[in-house]
Design a protein around this motif. Structure first.
Motif, PDB file in Angstrom:
ATOM      1  N   ASN A 189       0.842  -1.197   0.000  1.00  0.00           N
ATOM      2  CA  ASN A 189       0.000   0.000   0.000  1.00  0.00           C
ATOM      3  C   ASN A 189       0.879   1.250   0.000  1.00  0.00           C
ATOM      4  O   ASN A 189       1.658   1.460   0.932  1.00  0.00           O
ATOM      5  N   PRO A 190       0.768   2.088  -1.030  1.00  0.00           N
ATOM      6  CA  PRO A 190       1.640   3.271  -1.123  1.00  0.00           C
ATOM      7  C   PRO A 190       1.370   4.321  -0.046  1.00  0.00           C
ATOM      8  O   PRO A 190       2.166   5.245   0.140  1.00  0.00           O
ATOM      9  N   ASP A 191       0.230   4.177   0.694  1.00  0.00           N
ATOM     10  CA  ASP A 191      -0.057   5.143   1.759  1.00  0.00           C
ATOM     11  C   ASP A 191       0.860   4.952   2.971  1.00  0.00           C
ATOM     12  O   ASP A 191       0.986   5.856   3.798  1.00  0.00           O
ATOM     13  N   TYR A 192       1.464   3.775   3.057  1.00  0.00           N
ATOM     14  CA  TYR A 192       2.297   3.467   4.212  1.00  0.00           C
ATOM     15  C   TYR A 192       3.768   3.430   3.800  1.00  0.00           C
ATOM     16  O   TYR A 192       4.127   2.848   2.774  1.00  0.00           O
ATOM     17  N   PHE A 218       8.064   5.139   4.824  1.00  0.00           N
ATOM     18  CA  PHE A 218       8.876   6.163   5.488  1.00  0.00           C
ATOM     19  C   PHE A 218       8.805   7.518   4.789  1.00  0.00           C
ATOM     20  O   PHE A 218       9.309   8.510   5.313  1.00  0.00           O
ATOM     21  N   HIS A 219       8.170   7.561   3.613  1.00  0.00           N
ATOM     22  CA  HIS A 219       7.958   8.857   2.971  1.00  0.00           C
ATOM     23  C   HIS A 219       7.031   9.740   3.828  1.00  0.00           C
ATOM     24  O   HIS A 219       7.029  10.961   3.685  1.00  0.00           O
ATOM     25  N   ASN A 220       6.252   9.102   4.721  1.00  0.00           N
ATOM     26  CA  ASN A 220       5.374   9.873   5.609  1.00  0.00           C
ATOM     27  C   ASN A 220       6.173  10.721   6.606  1.00  0.00           C
ATOM     28  O   ASN A 220       5.630  11.667   7.181  1.00  0.00           O
ATOM     29  N   TYR A 221       7.442  10.384   6.786  1.00  0.00           N
ATOM     30  CA  TYR A 221       8.278  11.157   7.716  1.00  0.00           C
ATOM     31  C   TYR A 221       8.466  12.592   7.249  1.00  0.00           C
ATOM     32  O   TYR A 221       8.675  13.504   8.061  1.00  0.00           O
ATOM     33  N   THR A 222       8.456  12.800   5.939  1.00  0.00           N
ATOM     34  CA  THR A 222       8.716  14.145   5.405  1.00  0.00           C
ATOM     35  C   THR A 222       7.442  14.818   4.912  1.00  0.00           C
ATOM     36  O   THR A 222       7.502  15.924   4.372  1.00  0.00           O
ATOM     37  N   ALA A 223       6.305  14.149   5.067  1.00  0.00           N
ATOM     38  CA  ALA A 223       5.031  14.754   4.666  1.00  0.00           C
ATOM     39  C   ALA A 223       4.477  15.599   5.803  1.00  0.00           C
ATOM     40  O   ALA A 223       4.748  15.344   6.980  1.00  0.00           O
ATOM     41  N   GLY A 224       3.726  16.605   5.470  1.00  0.00           N
ATOM     42  CA  GLY A 224       3.050  17.407   6.484  1.00  0.00           C
ATOM     43  C   GLY A 224       3.973  18.186   7.389  1.00  0.00           C
ATOM     44  O   GLY A 224       3.788  18.212   8.607  1.00  0.00           O
ATOM     45  N   ALA A 268       0.474   6.020  10.328  1.00  0.00           N
ATOM     46  CA  ALA A 268      -0.619   6.944  10.638  1.00  0.00           C
ATOM     47  C   ALA A 268      -0.251   8.385  10.302  1.00  0.00           C
ATOM     48  O   ALA A 268       0.829   8.851  10.683  1.00  0.00           O
ATOM     49  N   PRO A 269      -1.129   9.104   9.607  1.00  0.00           N
ATOM     50  CA  PRO A 269      -0.881  10.527   9.344  1.00  0.00           C
ATOM     51  C   PRO A 269      -0.814  11.318  10.647  1.00  0.00           C
ATOM     52  O   PRO A 269      -1.490  10.983  11.627  1.00  0.00           O
ATOM     53  N   MET A 270      -0.020  12.364  10.644  1.00  0.00           N
ATOM     54  CA  MET A 270       0.180  13.160  11.857  1.00  0.00           C
ATOM     55  C   MET A 270      -1.129  13.702  12.415  1.00  0.00           C
ATOM     56  O   MET A 270      -1.348  13.706  13.628  1.00  0.00           O
ATOM     57  N   ASP A 271      -2.021  14.178  11.531  1.00  0.00           N
ATOM     58  CA  ASP A 271      -3.256  14.782  12.020  1.00  0.00           C
ATOM     59  C   ASP A 271      -4.127  13.771  12.767  1.00  0.00           C
ATOM     60  O   ASP A 271      -4.766  14.099  13.769  1.00  0.00           O
ATOM     61  N   LYS A 272      -4.129  12.507  12.311  1.00  0.00           N
ATOM     62  CA  LYS A 272      -4.908  11.481  12.993  1.00  0.00           C
ATOM     63  C   LYS A 272      -4.278  11.089  14.324  1.00  0.00           C
ATOM     64  O   LYS A 272      -4.978  10.827  15.298  1.00  0.00           O
ATOM     65  N   PRO A 308      -1.680   6.465  20.202  1.00  0.00           N
ATOM     66  CA  PRO A 308      -1.240   6.262  18.816  1.00  0.00           C
ATOM     67  C   PRO A 308      -1.354   4.809  18.366  1.00  0.00           C
ATOM     68  O   PRO A 308      -1.561   4.541  17.182  1.00  0.00           O
ATOM     69  N   PHE A 309      -1.217   3.872  19.296  1.00  0.00           N
ATOM     70  CA  PHE A 309      -1.339   2.454  18.961  1.00  0.00           C
ATOM     71  C   PHE A 309      -2.755   2.136  18.474  1.00  0.00           C
ATOM     72  O   PHE A 309      -2.940   1.428  17.485  1.00  0.00           O
ATOM     73  N   VAL A 310      -3.744   2.656  19.181  1.00  0.00           N
ATOM     74  CA  VAL A 310      -5.132   2.435  18.784  1.00  0.00           C
ATOM     75  C   VAL A 310      -5.419   3.142  17.464  1.00  0.00           C
ATOM     76  O   VAL A 310      -6.118   2.614  16.594  1.00  0.00           O
ATOM     77  N   THR A 311      -4.858   4.343  17.293  1.00  0.00           N
ATOM     78  CA  THR A 311      -5.041   5.092  16.047  1.00  0.00           C
ATOM     79  C   THR A 311      -4.528   4.301  14.853  1.00  0.00           C
ATOM     80  O   THR A 311      -5.170   4.256  13.800  1.00  0.00           O
ATOM     81  N   VAL A 312      -3.367   3.672  14.998  1.00  0.00           N
ATOM     82  CA  VAL A 312      -2.815   2.863  13.911  1.00  0.00           C
ATOM     83  C   VAL A 312      -3.768   1.736  13.544  1.00  0.00           C
ATOM     84  O   VAL A 312      -4.005   1.445  12.360  1.00  0.00           O
ATOM     85  N   MET A 313      -4.346   1.081  14.537  1.00  0.00           N
ATOM     86  CA  MET A 313      -5.279  -0.008  14.269  1.00  0.00           C
ATOM     87  C   MET A 313      -6.515   0.493  13.519  1.00  0.00           C
ATOM     88  O   MET A 313      -7.070  -0.206  12.657  1.00  0.00           O
ATOM     89  N   GLN A 314      -6.929   1.702  13.836  1.00  0.00           N
ATOM     90  CA  GLN A 314      -8.071   2.277  13.134  1.00  0.00           C
ATOM     91  C   GLN A 314      -7.715   2.641  11.700  1.00  0.00           C
ATOM     92  O   GLN A 314      -8.538   2.505  10.788  1.00  0.00           O
TER      93      GLN A 314
END
Length: 477
Positions: free
Chosen positions: A183-186, A188-194, A262-266, A273-279
């Motif tokens: 899944n491209p949404d997940y 380490f590129h998320n580290y530099t997003a937002g 998980a996106p930063m805003d979520k 954060p653990f529960v957020t990831v599961m969601q």
């Protein structure tokens, strides 16, 4: 070392019933709790993805601290632990101060754990007042700690086992999501997003170190538990090696994977954060399972903190620095009076939660942090004096850590820097506002009690002399 043997004798009465496995789990039980499962959200709010560096810095300080404590504990195992070491190697005032600083921070930390439990239970029972859960779970754990230390050790072993298993399962699952799901949404590129890796700059990364110290808080309780270990030297050495490795893996790996999924805003708008990831990954029922685990984690940390705060107050009583009734031990080896006093943090947390439900958790952290950081600083100071004393007497230690004195100095300097930093962090401004007057009050109490004790001894000596000589001495007020 005959004087230290006197301290150990003074603190006798507790039973040595903890094995090496229980000791290791006690250390993990305190350090893997609300600080990781909920506090990490606040750290991410400060630092963003650079929170990984923040926790690495906190982990380095924890490693240096554990090494210093392991050296001193293998040499002298006693429930007074670093309070007794400070008394013997630095001075009675520092020993008095360390004990009260640590006791206060742990008592308030119990409040943070139970506050978090109230918040976690809202996930399932949004209409039930949180204070009811606080009272219920507090009553159960207080009851457990009234039994012998073996009952506490057994419960803590299983609490910690559940946490460790859950974290390992989380790491495996999250690693698959990041590296194997495609899944491209997940990733380490998320580290530099937002906002990038340092969304709030280097200062934000450094501010998050404060939260990381709170997260690692309670690893030092292994030194206190050594006073009730079957074989302290073996248990402490093993627990030191195992605990440090697990903490680094658990904290750094889990945070790295959470931020990749998980996106930063979520993360910032959710609970744990653990529960957020599961969601986010939408595994059916996984968020409820993780919520159960974080509740177990908070109960585990709370259980450990009730244990260690009661032992520190017991040590204060046996040193003559707290009422003698707090040093009494039941036949089962439990210092129940000290335990009951140490539940005061639960009462504080309940009141704070009722009055300030939105700010309760961060307020309780800010209040407890001063005692924690000041205690860690004074442990490094004590270790310096300990090693200097050993060297001057030509004594050989059976267990040593490398890089002395560099590691001890580095740990102390970092703790001073973190303490000063709280002045610039809005959420932690209460840390020094509460802490500095508290230290001054404790120092005042120390000199007042010592003065009263000296006067009492002087009067007693004169009375004895009167009885011997048969004379009456006129005392000048």
């Amino acid at each position: 070392m005959s004087d230290f043997k006197n301290i150990q004798q003074r603190e006798s009465g507790l039973k040595r019933e903890l094995g090496p496995k229980q000791m290791s789990m006690i250390a993990l039980g305190g350090a893997i709790g609300t600080g990781l499962f909920l506090g990490s959200k606040f750290a991410i709010g400060f630092a963003g993805p650079s929170v990984i560096i923040s926790y690495a810095i906190g982990g380095l300080i924890a490693l240096l601290l554990m090494g210093a404590l392991a050296e001193m504990t293998v040499a002298h195992a006693t429930s007074g632990s670093f309070g007794a070491y400070a008394e013997f190697y630095v001075g009675p005032l520092i020993g008095f101060l360390v004990r009260y600083l640590y006791w206060s921070c742990i008592v308030l930390a119990v409040g943070t754990e139970v506050t978090a439990i109230g918040e976690y239970m809202q996930f399932w029972f949004a209409d039930v007042p949180s204070w009811l859960w606080i009272v219920l779970f507090s009553g159960v754990l207080i009851g457990v700690n009234m039994f012998n230390v073996k009952a506490f050790g057994t419960m803590e072993y299983w609490f910690s086992t559940i946490k460790v298993f859950a974290i390992v399962a989380f790491i495996v699952m999250a690693a698959y999501v990041v590296f194997g799901s495609g899944n491209p949404d997940y990733g380490f590129h998320n580290y530099t997003a937002g906002g990038g890796f340092f969304p709030n700059g280097l200062s934000g990364m450094w501010f998050a170190v404060i939260v990381s110290i709170f997260s690692y808080l309670s690893i030092e309780m292994i030194a206190i538990a050594a006073g009730e270990a079957e074989n302290p030297a073996v248990a402490v050495k093993k627990a030191f090696r195992v605990t440090i490795v697990r903490l680094f893996v658990f904290y750094i790996a889990t945070l790295a994977l959470i931020l990749a999924i998980a996106p930063m805003d979520k993360i910032l708008s959710g609970g744990s954060p653990f529960v957020t990831v599961m969601q986010v990954v939408k595994i059916p029922g996984a968020d409820s399972v993780l919520n159960f685990v974080v509740i177990i984690a908070a109960l585990s940390a709370m259980n450990s903190q009730l244990y260690v705060s009661s032992r520190m107050m017991f040590s204060l009583s046996r040193a003559g620095d707290a009422p003698a009734v707090l040093g009494k031990v039941r036949a089962n080896g439990s210092p129940v009076n000290a335990l009951l006093l140490s539940t005061s943090g639960i009462a504080v947390a309940t009141i704070v939660y009722v009055l300030f439900p939105e700010q309760a958790f961060t307020l309780m952290i800010s209040l407890s942090m001063f005692g924690a950081m000041a205690t860690w600083l004074l442990i490094f100071v004590t270790h310096w004096f300990f090693r200097k004393r050993m060297a001057s007497e030509g004594r050989t230690l059976s267990f040593t850590i490398p890089f002395f004195p560099v590691g001890t100095i580095l740990g102390g300097v970092l703790m001073v820097a973190i303490l000063v930093t709280t002045l610039w962090v809005e959420d932690f401004k209460m840390t020094l506002v509460f802490g500095v007057p508290f230290v001054l009050a404790v120092i005042g109490i120390y000199y007042f009690t010592r003065s009263r004790r000296a006067q009492s001894r002087a009067v007693t000596a004169e009375q004895v002399q009167d009885e011997i000589t048969g004379t009456v001495v006129k005392r000048v007020p």
